[in-house]
Design a protein around this motif. Sequence first.
Motif, PDB file in Angstrom:
ATOM      1  N   PHE A 223       0.844  -1.203   0.000  1.00 45.70           N
ATOM      2  CA  PHE A 223       0.000   0.000   0.000  1.00 45.70           C
ATOM      3  C   PHE A 223       0.874   1.246   0.000  1.00 45.70           C
ATOM      4  CE2 PHE A 223      -2.479  -3.430   1.735  1.00 45.70           C
ATOM      5  CZ  PHE A 223      -3.674  -3.304   1.043  1.00 45.70           C
ATOM      6  N   MET A 224       0.640   2.083  -1.001  1.00 42.22           N
ATOM      7  CA  MET A 224       1.460   3.291  -1.153  1.00 42.22           C
ATOM      8  C   MET A 224       0.698   4.513  -0.622  1.00 42.22           C
ATOM      9  SD  MET A 224       3.522   4.660  -4.457  1.00 42.22           S
ATOM     10  CE  MET A 224       2.244   4.514  -5.661  1.00 42.22           C
ATOM     11  N   GLY A 225       1.386   5.314   0.188  1.00 40.11           N
ATOM     12  CA  GLY A 225       0.781   6.549   0.685  1.00 40.11           C
ATOM     13  C   GLY A 225       1.036   7.692  -0.274  1.00 40.11           C
ATOM     14  N   ASP A 226       0.495   8.875   0.046  1.00 32.77           N
ATOM     15  CA  ASP A 226       0.725   9.993  -0.859  1.00 32.77           C
ATOM     16  C   ASP A 226       1.648  11.047  -0.269  1.00 32.77           C
ATOM     17  OD1 ASP A 226      -1.136  10.771   0.946  1.00 32.77           O
ATOM     18  OD2 ASP A 226      -2.594  11.535  -0.493  1.00 32.77           O
ATOM     19  N   THR A 227       2.419  10.667   0.752  1.00 31.93           N
ATOM     20  CA  THR A 227       3.419  11.614   1.260  1.00 31.93           C
ATOM     21  C   THR A 227       4.818  11.030   1.072  1.00 31.93           C
ATOM     22  OG1 THR A 227       3.325  10.686   3.479  1.00 31.93           O
ATOM     23  CG2 THR A 227       1.860  12.544   3.028  1.00 31.93           C
ATOM     24  N   ARG A 228       5.791  11.905   0.944  1.00 32.38           N
ATOM     25  CA  ARG A 228       7.159  11.489   0.656  1.00 32.38           C
ATOM     26  C   ARG A 228       7.696  10.562   1.751  1.00 32.38           C
ATOM     27  NH1 ARG A 228      11.042  16.170  -1.334  1.00 32.38           N
ATOM     28  NH2 ARG A 228       9.589  16.062  -3.043  1.00 32.38           N
ATOM     29  N   GLU A 229       7.318  10.856   3.005  1.00 30.30           N
ATOM     30  CA  GLU A 229       7.830  10.075   4.132  1.00 30.30           C
ATOM     31  C   GLU A 229       7.420   8.610   4.025  1.00 30.30           C
ATOM     32  OE1 GLU A 229       5.804  12.961   4.814  1.00 30.30           O
ATOM     33  OE2 GLU A 229       7.693  14.016   4.493  1.00 30.30           O
ATOM     34  N   GLU A 230       6.279   8.370   3.379  1.00 33.56           N
ATOM     35  CA  GLU A 230       5.777   6.994   3.309  1.00 33.56           C
ATOM     36  C   GLU A 230       6.470   6.177   2.220  1.00 33.56           C
ATOM     37  OE1 GLU A 230       1.192   6.893   4.047  1.00 33.56           O
ATOM     38  OE2 GLU A 230       1.696   8.916   3.384  1.00 33.56           O
ATOM     39  N   HIS A 231       7.109   6.878   1.261  1.00 29.51           N
ATOM     40  CA  HIS A 231       7.675   6.148   0.127  1.00 29.51           C
ATOM     41  C   HIS A 231       8.940   5.372   0.488  1.00 29.51           C
ATOM     42  CE1 HIS A 231       5.351   9.162  -2.454  1.00 29.51           C
ATOM     43  NE2 HIS A 231       4.720   8.023  -2.449  1.00 29.51           N
ATOM     44  N   TRP A 232       9.738   5.951   1.379  1.00 29.43           N
ATOM     45  CA  TRP A 232      11.008   5.297   1.710  1.00 29.43           C
ATOM     46  C   TRP A 232      10.796   3.973   2.434  1.00 29.43           C
ATOM     47  CZ3 TRP A 232      15.452   6.702  -0.472  1.00 29.43           C
ATOM     48  CH2 TRP A 232      15.460   7.928  -1.138  1.00 29.43           C
ATOM     49  N   PRO A 233       9.979   3.932   3.497  1.00 31.71           N
ATOM     50  CA  PRO A 233       9.754   2.623   4.132  1.00 31.71           C
ATOM     51  C   PRO A 233       9.117   1.610   3.181  1.00 31.71           C
ATOM     52  CG  PRO A 233       8.621   4.386   5.353  1.00 31.71           C
ATOM     53  CD  PRO A 233       9.314   5.020   4.204  1.00 31.71           C
ATOM     54  N   LEU A 234       8.252   2.108   2.280  1.00 30.78           N
ATOM     55  CA  LEU A 234       7.614   1.183   1.324  1.00 30.78           C
ATOM     56  C   LEU A 234       8.660   0.622   0.359  1.00 30.78           C
ATOM     57  CD1 LEU A 234       5.007  -0.078   0.165  1.00 30.78           C
ATOM     58  CD2 LEU A 234       4.871   1.868  -1.375  1.00 30.78           C
ATOM     59  N   ALA A 235       9.555   1.505  -0.106  1.00 29.87           N
ATOM     60  CA  ALA A 235      10.619   1.052  -1.016  1.00 29.87           C
ATOM     61  C   ALA A 235      11.460  -0.036  -0.335  1.00 29.87           C
ATOM     62  CB  ALA A 235      11.492   2.233  -1.416  1.00 29.87           C
ATOM     63  N   GLN A 236      11.723   0.169   0.947  1.00 25.80           N
ATOM     64  CA  GLN A 236      12.492  -0.822   1.717  1.00 25.80           C
ATOM     65  C   GLN A 236      11.759  -2.164   1.735  1.00 25.80           C
ATOM     66  OE1 GLN A 236      15.545  -0.267   3.550  1.00 25.80           O
ATOM     67  NE2 GLN A 236      15.454  -2.496   3.756  1.00 25.80           N
ATOM     68  N   LYS A 237      10.457  -2.101   1.996  1.00 25.89           N
ATOM     69  CA  LYS A 237       9.649  -3.328   2.082  1.00 25.89           C
ATOM     70  C   LYS A 237       9.625  -4.054   0.735  1.00 25.89           C
ATOM     71  CE  LYS A 237       6.108  -2.069   5.454  1.00 25.89           C
ATOM     72  NZ  LYS A 237       4.709  -1.698   5.530  1.00 25.89           N
ATOM     73  N   VAL A 238       9.402  -3.284  -0.331  1.00 23.36           N
ATOM     74  CA  VAL A 238       9.315  -3.895  -1.661  1.00 23.36           C
ATOM     75  C   VAL A 238      10.667  -4.503  -2.031  1.00 23.36           C
ATOM     76  CG1 VAL A 238       8.955  -3.419  -4.134  1.00 23.36           C
ATOM     77  CG2 VAL A 238       7.433  -2.403  -2.446  1.00 23.36           C
ATOM     78  N   TRP A 239      11.741  -3.773  -1.732  1.00 24.00           N
ATOM     79  CA  TRP A 239      13.092  -4.265  -2.034  1.00 24.00           C
ATOM     80  C   TRP A 239      13.376  -5.562  -1.267  1.00 24.00           C
ATOM     81  CZ3 TRP A 239      17.714  -4.440   1.005  1.00 24.00           C
ATOM     82  CH2 TRP A 239      18.878  -4.691   0.259  1.00 24.00           C
ATOM     83  N   ASN A 240      12.964  -5.586   0.007  1.00 23.81           N
ATOM     84  CA  ASN A 240      13.147  -6.791   0.826  1.00 23.81           C
ATOM     85  C   ASN A 240      12.444  -7.999   0.216  1.00 23.81           C
ATOM     86  OD1 ASN A 240      14.686  -5.576   2.749  1.00 23.81           O
ATOM     87  ND2 ASN A 240      13.001  -5.212   4.195  1.00 23.81           N
ATOM     88  N   SER A 241      11.303  -7.747  -0.434  1.00 23.16           N
ATOM     89  CA  SER A 241      10.525  -8.875  -0.966  1.00 23.16           C
ATOM     90  C   SER A 241      11.134  -9.425  -2.263  1.00 23.16           C
ATOM     91  CB  SER A 241       9.078  -8.446  -1.199  1.00 23.16           C
ATOM     92  OG  SER A 241       8.984  -7.649  -2.365  1.00 23.16           O
TER      93      SER A 241
END
Lengths: 353, 451
Positions: free
Chosen positions: B46-64
């Motif tokens: 799930f992607m948020g619409d603020t910049r702060e949310e993109h970095w943790p999401l990128a980490q999660k996706v990369w981990n997968s």
Amino acid sequence: MSTQKGATPKWRYELVDWFYAHQEAEQSKITRQAHPDSQGFINFLWPASNKYYSPLNPVFVSELFSPEILERHHVWQIRDGLVPLMWFFKSTPEPYLTRQKLLIDSSFSPFVPTPWRKFCGTFEVESDKSMYKGKPEQLLFLGLPAEAYCSLEKVEEYLEKIVDIVGATRIRSMKKLGFMVGKHFGFGVQDNQSYYPEFITLMGDYLGTKNFEFLNWNTFESTVSFTGYDVFDFNEKLLSADSYLMHLVLQKGARLLEGWSRKSRSTGGELVRLSPHHLMRVKETLTGKYALSNPRSSSKGADQYFSHFESAMRSQANLGMPWPNWAMEWSKTIAIENKPVQLRTKPTSQEFH
Amino acid sequence: MKIVKGLPAIVVFNKESSWVSCQTITRNLLKAYEKLWGKEGFNLFFMGDTREEHWPLAQKVWNSNPSRVVFLDHYPHPMEFLMALNQKYEGEELPELIFHVYGDFTLYPKEWLSLQSILKNTQVKFVCASNKQVDLVSKFLIRPKTRVERCHFPSDVTKFHFSRDKRNETRRQLGLRDDEIAIIYSGRISLQKNVEMLMQYVVNLMMRSPFSIRFFVAGPFDDIGAPFFGLHFEKGYAYQRFQSRLKMVPEEFQSRMKYLGNLNTEDLHGLYCAGDVFASLSLYHDEDYGMAPAEALMCGLPVVLSDWGGYASFSGDERDCLLAPVDITGSGLAVSGEEFFKHLFVYSMIDHDNTSLRLARSERAAKRLSVDAASNLLRDMYNKPIPKFDGFSWRLKRFSDAFNNGMPFPEGPKWGTFYEEIYESYTKKTKNAVEQKKSEHSKRGYAQMEI
């Protein structure tokens, strides 16, 4: 109309006109231009002061600064609150209108001076009566948390009223949305930095802090439907009596929370529909008399109006804004034949006679 | 939800879209992917619409360690997220990127351009909902062939299908007699949706048809105007305009027109079942598909549409859909009103109360427009190799520059302008238009140019 290309078209085409057919929309935008000197007032009220389209031609009086503009419509819905309206009457004691009607918020009727009364009518926003089925299920709160827009005493008074309508226990478990645009001026004593936290604390005390979500501008504006929400605007109506935010949510299906307590009242007048869900009740004439005409009057009603007027003049809505200057600027341009009254100091109730 | 390494990643917005049709589209596209890969066959992020949310999401996706990343939503634009993901990969090749693009593709030229360097080393696919949107998006890519594919926005057959009971019930609620023909329009009521023009043709039909015609309109009022051409309306204008146009209709016909409000899915289903013809003359610049006609067809309702953008994807079988040609002329957009009226007239004469006809149409639509059909298209698409991205064409840069003023087409939707260059793919190329262009090209001195 056929296409303008050279070759004979196979079909007859009809031109789609998006430009010339909508002149009235463009005209309304050109008409409503704020006087440069009162732009600060309009900006302070953003986004509640945003423009919207209505057949009643909503404007702030400072936008009616030229007689040419005034001539364009027969009816103008005045969006100002009590303070700018009183300054308007103060700066232009003699009506300069010929055939126009100014519609003011229905609660301001007693404050219209006698010479102006025949040129004024009232308006009141209502939700469609058919919407009042079932009980309120979800609440939506609007406002510009600032002393000038709604004092803390009034906030508390409104919260008591809301709890009264919905029920103290029920309200805590209900889903609540809020859209509040904070207005912070500076760090002087008069700026009252404690207002915002106190405002939020009061909200929490009365409504509970659970099931509460605050929206940002993008989410708020782009939400397609507010159906199922009862809306309340924390607005003391001292600066502005007509909020764009309110129309936006009513247009998208929300209903006025206050409507639950006043829906049984039949108020007459003419109903002008602004959306499938909300309308304006317009009365072309004012009832009663000017309530501030006799400062020595001992009648109970007059006392009430005098004290409301005095508290409005002592409020941040008056003291925190450079009203004398603004009003002078309007009067310079508004009244062509009538000489504007020179304002020396902030007025008291006596000065209005 | 447990993350399984190596599976494809599907990224969706963490809130519901403010566009009702987009909420449905995302939900149904997700169902199509569930059918394709199984519920456990992908990781959902799930992607948020603020910049702060993109970095943790990128980490999660990369981990997968995903084999590919699929973007299902139109909002938020994946630019920020992909920049964050690119940093995680530290110069290594990113997984395959698949973008389901919507009508608002043209709203984000700057964002797409700023992704150019990241996308250039990556296998990328853009998925559009209609052939005309494929053409439009292709204009913005270098060597677009095989990089832009079509997969419709699926409709849910469990929510939209023909039901005799629903038809009877809703017709009763609407006060429709058995011999009355109900024309339906549903969708936003805004300038570019051309509801005013539609109203005129329905009035014409009311005057000429041997049957009693009723017209029902459902949907929210939208004051968006036409920002691409500098037309901005104030809030509340669309409603007032609609009311004033309605008042101009002769009284005897006015009483046969009804605005039903912004209906929920269930009521909309009822309306489509109760109706006899669906009609829309939309010329909206974002009309990449058309959920309303798709859902109407799923309910066995024949549709008469403007031949514009994604609407053309419903044509093919004259029993179900007829299109009125549209052209971009020197004075603006033009619709063949004659054809539109003719189609409306023809469809209003057919016996729409015939259950077997309705069911047959409904079945035909389900074969083309359902979740299952979308799943099949996606299967074919993923079976093809995904080429590396060659970059965006000069048109996107030009479009982006034009967008800087907030008004990319100040001349309006006219022939011979940049608008025509972009949106000509939304109109059907009539013989006339082709000839006209040939003659124009010969005047300019490049007569041999292919049209």
